[in-house]
Design a protein around this motif. Structure first.
Motif, PDB file in Angstrom:
ATOM      1  N   SER A 348       0.825  -1.217   0.000  1.00 41.04           N
ATOM      2  CA  SER A 348       0.000   0.000   0.000  1.00 41.04           C
ATOM      3  C   SER A 348       0.854   1.260   0.000  1.00 41.04           C
ATOM      4  O   SER A 348       0.634   2.185  -0.809  1.00 41.04           O
ATOM      5  N   MET A 349       1.826   1.350   0.912  1.00 40.72           N
ATOM      6  CA  MET A 349       2.668   2.546   0.987  1.00 40.72           C
ATOM      7  C   MET A 349       3.464   2.732  -0.292  1.00 40.72           C
ATOM      8  O   MET A 349       3.637   3.857  -0.778  1.00 40.72           O
ATOM      9  N   LEU A 350       3.965   1.644  -0.857  1.00 46.69           N
ATOM     10  CA  LEU A 350       4.724   1.742  -2.097  1.00 46.69           C
ATOM     11  C   LEU A 350       3.841   2.188  -3.254  1.00 46.69           C
ATOM     12  O   LEU A 350       4.252   2.999  -4.086  1.00 46.69           O
ATOM     13  N   SER A 351       2.623   1.677  -3.309  1.00 42.97           N
ATOM     14  CA  SER A 351       1.703   2.057  -4.387  1.00 42.97           C
ATOM     15  C   SER A 351       1.376   3.542  -4.321  1.00 42.97           C
ATOM     16  O   SER A 351       1.325   4.217  -5.352  1.00 42.97           O
ATOM     17  N   GLU A 352       1.139   4.047  -3.118  1.00 43.86           N
ATOM     18  CA  GLU A 352       0.848   5.477  -2.968  1.00 43.86           C
ATOM     19  C   GLU A 352       2.040   6.323  -3.376  1.00 43.86           C
ATOM     20  O   GLU A 352       1.896   7.320  -4.109  1.00 43.86           O
ATOM     21  N   ALA A 353       3.222   5.965  -2.903  1.00 40.70           N
ATOM     22  CA  ALA A 353       4.413   6.753  -3.221  1.00 40.70           C
ATOM     23  C   ALA A 353       4.704   6.732  -4.719  1.00 40.70           C
ATOM     24  O   ALA A 353       5.070   7.763  -5.306  1.00 40.70           O
ATOM     25  N   CYS A 354       4.524   5.577  -5.353  1.00 41.53           N
ATOM     26  CA  CYS A 354       4.798   5.469  -6.786  1.00 41.53           C
ATOM     27  C   CYS A 354       3.772   6.216  -7.633  1.00 41.53           C
ATOM     28  O   CYS A 354       3.993   6.431  -8.827  1.00 41.53           O
ATOM     29  N   SER A 355       2.641   6.601  -7.047  1.00 39.73           N
ATOM     30  CA  SER A 355       1.648   7.383  -7.787  1.00 39.73           C
ATOM     31  C   SER A 355       2.034   8.857  -7.872  1.00 39.73           C
ATOM     32  O   SER A 355       1.382   9.622  -8.580  1.00 39.73           O
ATOM     33  N   THR A 356       3.097   9.275  -7.147  1.00 41.01           N
ATOM     34  CA  THR A 356       3.507  10.682  -7.154  1.00 41.01           C
ATOM     35  C   THR A 356       4.512  10.997  -8.248  1.00 41.01           C
ATOM     36  O   THR A 356       4.728  12.174  -8.569  1.00 41.01           O
ATOM     37  N   GLY A 357       5.171   9.984  -8.814  1.00 41.34           N
ATOM     38  CA  GLY A 357       6.207  10.223  -9.810  1.00 41.34           C
ATOM     39  C   GLY A 357       7.529  10.646  -9.220  1.00 41.34           C
ATOM     40  O   GLY A 357       8.483  10.944  -9.949  1.00 41.34           O
ATOM     41  N   LYS A 358       7.650  10.666  -7.896  1.00 40.86           N
ATOM     42  CA  LYS A 358       8.883  11.075  -7.219  1.00 40.86           C
ATOM     43  C   LYS A 358       9.767   9.857  -6.940  1.00 40.86           C
ATOM     44  O   LYS A 358       9.283   8.723  -6.940  1.00 40.86           O
ATOM     45  N   PRO A 359      11.054  10.071  -6.678  1.00 40.62           N
ATOM     46  CA  PRO A 359      11.948   8.940  -6.392  1.00 40.62           C
ATOM     47  C   PRO A 359      11.468   8.112  -5.201  1.00 40.62           C
ATOM     48  O   PRO A 359      11.124   8.662  -4.148  1.00 40.62           O
ATOM     49  N   VAL A 360      11.440   6.794  -5.388  1.00 43.41           N
ATOM     50  CA  VAL A 360      11.049   5.868  -4.327  1.00 43.41           C
ATOM     51  C   VAL A 360      12.158   4.832  -4.184  1.00 43.41           C
ATOM     52  O   VAL A 360      12.464   4.100  -5.128  1.00 43.41           O
ATOM     53  N   TYR A 361      12.759   4.803  -2.994  1.00 38.19           N
ATOM     54  CA  TYR A 361      13.801   3.837  -2.685  1.00 38.19           C
ATOM     55  C   TYR A 361      13.236   2.786  -1.733  1.00 38.19           C
ATOM     56  O   TYR A 361      12.501   3.112  -0.801  1.00 38.19           O
ATOM     57  N   VAL A 362      13.604   1.523  -1.969  1.00 43.27           N
ATOM     58  CA  VAL A 362      13.064   0.411  -1.191  1.00 43.27           C
ATOM     59  C   VAL A 362      14.198  -0.305  -0.478  1.00 43.27           C
ATOM     60  O   VAL A 362      15.255  -0.560  -1.063  1.00 43.27           O
ATOM     61  N   ILE A 363      13.972  -0.631   0.792  1.00 45.74           N
ATOM     62  CA  ILE A 363      14.932  -1.427   1.534  1.00 45.74           C
ATOM     63  C   ILE A 363      14.282  -2.737   1.968  1.00 45.74           C
ATOM     64  O   ILE A 363      13.146  -2.745   2.444  1.00 45.74           O
ATOM     65  N   GLY A 364      14.980  -3.831   1.740  1.00 50.19           N
ATOM     66  CA  GLY A 364      14.497  -5.133   2.181  1.00 50.19           C
ATOM     67  C   GLY A 364      13.816  -5.956   1.122  1.00 50.19           C
ATOM     68  O   GLY A 364      13.304  -7.044   1.422  1.00 50.19           O
ATOM     69  N   ALA A 365      13.769  -5.492  -0.134  1.00 51.25           N
ATOM     70  CA  ALA A 365      13.057  -6.252  -1.172  1.00 51.25           C
ATOM     71  C   ALA A 365      13.671  -7.624  -1.382  1.00 51.25           C
ATOM     72  O   ALA A 365      12.970  -8.593  -1.703  1.00 51.25           O
ATOM     73  N   GLU A 366      14.976  -7.733  -1.200  1.00 54.67           N
ATOM     74  CA  GLU A 366      15.649  -9.019  -1.402  1.00 54.67           C
ATOM     75  C   GLU A 366      15.237 -10.051  -0.354  1.00 54.67           C
ATOM     76  O   GLU A 366      15.477 -11.248  -0.521  1.00 54.67           O
ATOM     77  N   ARG A 367      14.600  -9.607   0.719  1.00 52.57           N
ATOM     78  CA  ARG A 367      14.146 -10.523   1.761  1.00 52.57           C
ATOM     79  C   ARG A 367      12.712 -11.004   1.531  1.00 52.57           C
ATOM     80  O   ARG A 367      12.223 -11.841   2.289  1.00 52.57           O
ATOM     81  N   CYS A 368      12.063 -10.467   0.542  1.00 50.00           N
ATOM     82  CA  CYS A 368      10.694 -10.881   0.247  1.00 50.00           C
ATOM     83  C   CYS A 368      10.712 -12.197  -0.532  1.00 50.00           C
ATOM     84  O   CYS A 368      11.660 -12.500  -1.266  1.00 50.00           O
ATOM     85  N   THR A 369       9.671 -12.949  -0.366  1.00 49.05           N
ATOM     86  CA  THR A 369       9.525 -14.216  -1.071  1.00 49.05           C
ATOM     87  C   THR A 369       8.175 -14.263  -1.763  1.00 49.05           C
ATOM     88  O   THR A 369       7.333 -13.374  -1.612  1.00 49.05           O
ATOM     89  N   TRP A 370       7.998 -15.335  -2.557  1.00 47.76           N
ATOM     90  CA  TRP A 370       6.723 -15.624  -3.184  1.00 47.76           C
ATOM     91  C   TRP A 370       6.274 -14.457  -4.058  1.00 47.76           C
ATOM     92  O   TRP A 370       7.083 -13.818  -4.722  1.00 47.76           O
ATOM     93  N   LYS A 371       4.994 -14.112  -4.051  1.00 45.15           N
ATOM     94  CA  LYS A 371       4.487 -13.113  -4.982  1.00 45.15           C
ATOM     95  C   LYS A 371       4.975 -11.709  -4.666  1.00 45.15           C
ATOM     96  O   LYS A 371       4.970 -10.835  -5.540  1.00 45.15           O
ATOM     97  N   PHE A 372       5.430 -11.463  -3.434  1.00 46.05           N
ATOM     98  CA  PHE A 372       5.900 -10.128  -3.081  1.00 46.05           C
ATOM     99  C   PHE A 372       7.242  -9.830  -3.728  1.00 46.05           C
ATOM    100  O   PHE A 372       7.543  -8.685  -4.057  1.00 46.05           O
ATOM    101  N   LEU A 373       8.058 -10.845  -3.917  1.00 48.55           N
ATOM    102  CA  LEU A 373       9.286 -10.664  -4.668  1.00 48.55           C
ATOM    103  C   LEU A 373       8.968 -10.319  -6.116  1.00 48.55           C
ATOM    104  O   LEU A 373       9.619  -9.470  -6.733  1.00 48.55           O
ATOM    105  N   ASP A 374       7.933 -10.951  -6.674  1.00 46.48           N
ATOM    106  CA  ASP A 374       7.496 -10.658  -8.035  1.00 46.48           C
ATOM    107  C   ASP A 374       6.983  -9.220  -8.138  1.00 46.48           C
ATOM    108  O   ASP A 374       7.227  -8.536  -9.133  1.00 46.48           O
TER     109      ASP A 374
END
Length: 427
Positions: A348-374
């Protein structure tokens, strides 16, 4: 023989208009019912869609909630109706004093949204499918069809029952994948990563005897709308309003303003103190290129996570950590931030931030599994996000076409309603 004459359109001053001119061949949807499940991430998707459809001032809100606490935490995998029945039986047998039951109640609480009582809707204490379907049938000729929007697993049985009980009077939209039998709804809105279990990569991870139990059970068909992320309320109008409301507090801050949103570990995105220490170290590294740094926690953030952040960054002159007291600055941050740093667990937070067109940096994506990694892979491939390493110069900006899932989904809803022979009330 006298010629057949069609009725003449009445003037604006007329008391009524012939039905052929008032609605034509269409029936107009003027009101909406939202079925919530008590989780803000799911409910905000329904609210955002109804808002995008222009029905925010004509909506009623109903909620289904599970009993929680004690043994109920072991029963959450059951269908909602079965869980409630079992909970009732156990309470009758053991009573509150002898069994560890929920702290909360399983009653449904209406939220303080404006209701369209003039259109035949009234606030109900429970999301009762029979009552809502009866109301839709009884008010159809006067108020037109009813739009029903639900999100989350626990709302599926209620929404599908409303459709089954009043198929000619409602248009039912189910958000998030309902596992199977998609024809129970008029439209299903689901993120693309919900279909990850059907990919060859996922099939290789699933034992064959479990595949029939892994959702979804069938590929998307013509009445499934696929999105990249989650629907939400942070549209352009909402951000303009927030920019005005938070101007005096946020506009004077030194630039760039970097907003950090921290969620909490989930089953498919596990992390603990090690990742949080990595985050604090990276934030300390980029503070030199930040004008201001504002940090917010979610309701899912564990104390061990927030305590580390407070200890390491709480006394820095450039850093402000929101204490959780109202008013919530979230929408103001979306409007005024120059860049975001977000933990990977929150779609949810990522979807909202990505709707602004501003830079979005993510930490921890490499720790996600299953569909969240996708999901994270799709964000990076579209240029919406980048990994947060602590080596960034936060004064350097970059952009991308903003994620527009909510508006695009609303457009598909309008098309489907038109194909049904109905139309939405003009905004």
């Amino acid at each position: 023989m006298r010629p057949i004459r069609l009725p003449e359109p009445a003037s604006a001053s007329s008391i009524g208009m012939p039905e052929i001119f008032e609605g034509g061949i269409y029936s107009v949807i003027r009101r909406a019912v939202i079925i919530g499940n008590g989780f803000s991430g799911a409910e905000n998707q329904s609210i955002g869609l109804v808002r995008a459809l222009g029905l925010s001032n004509h909506q009623s809100f109903y909620r289904v909630t599970r009993p929680r606490g004690g043994i109920n935490e072991w029963l959450h995998w059951l269908p909602l109706s079965l869980h409630n029945k079992l909970y009732y039986i156990l309470r009758r047998i053991y009573g509150d004093s002898r069994f560890p039951f929920a702290v909360g109640k399983n009653k449904l609480v209406p939220l303080p949204f404006q209701n369209a009582s003039g259109a035949g809707l009234s606030a109900l204490l429970e999301a009762d499918a029979k009552q809502i379907a009866r109301m839709a049938r009884d008010t159809f000729e006067k108020a037109g069809p009813l739009l029903v929007v639900a999100s989350g697993r626990d709302t599926i049985s209620v929404a599908s029952s409303i459709k089954r009980l009043a198929p000619e009077n409602v248009f039912v939209v189910q958000i998030q994948h309902p596992r199977s039998h998609l024809n129970r709804f008029d439209l299903v809105i689901a993120p693309k990563h919900d279909y990850y279990p059907l990919t060859p990569q996922a099939q290789a991870q699933i034992p064959r005897f479990l595949r029939r139990w892994i959702t979804p059970c069938e590929p998307p068909d013509s009445h499934v709308v696929l999105t990249v992320g989650a629907l939400h309320q942070a549209d352009a109008a909402a951000l303009r309003t927030a920019a005005t409301a938070w101007h005096d507090e946020l506009a004077p801050l030194p630039k760039p303003l970097v907003v950090v949103n921290i969620g909490g570990p989930t089953r498919h995105c596990r992390y603990g103190a090690d990742l949080v220490k990595q985050l604090t170290g990276s934030l300390q590294n980029v503070l030199a290129s930040c004008g201001s740094l504002r940090i917010s926690f979610s309701r899912r953030t564990p104390h061990k996570v927030s305590d580390i952040i407070l200890k390491e960054l709480g006394n820095h002159s450039k850093v402000y950590i929101w204490d959780g007291e109202e008013p919530n600055p979230h929408m103001g941050y979306l409007a005024w931030a120059d860049a975001f740093v977000i933990t990977a667990d929150s779609v949810s937070m990522l979807s909202e931030a990505c709707s602004t067109g501003k830079p979005v940096y993510v930490i921890g994506a490499e720790r996600c599994t299953w569909k969240f990694l996708d999901f994270h892979k799709s964000l990076q491939e579209r240029g919406l996000t980048r990994p947060f390493t602590g080596k960034e110069d936060m004064s350097e900006s970059w952009s991308y076409p903003p994620l527009n899932d909510t508006a695009e989904a609303a457009g598909r809803v309008r098309e489907a309603i038109t194909e049904r022979g109905w139309k939405l009330q003009s905004q």
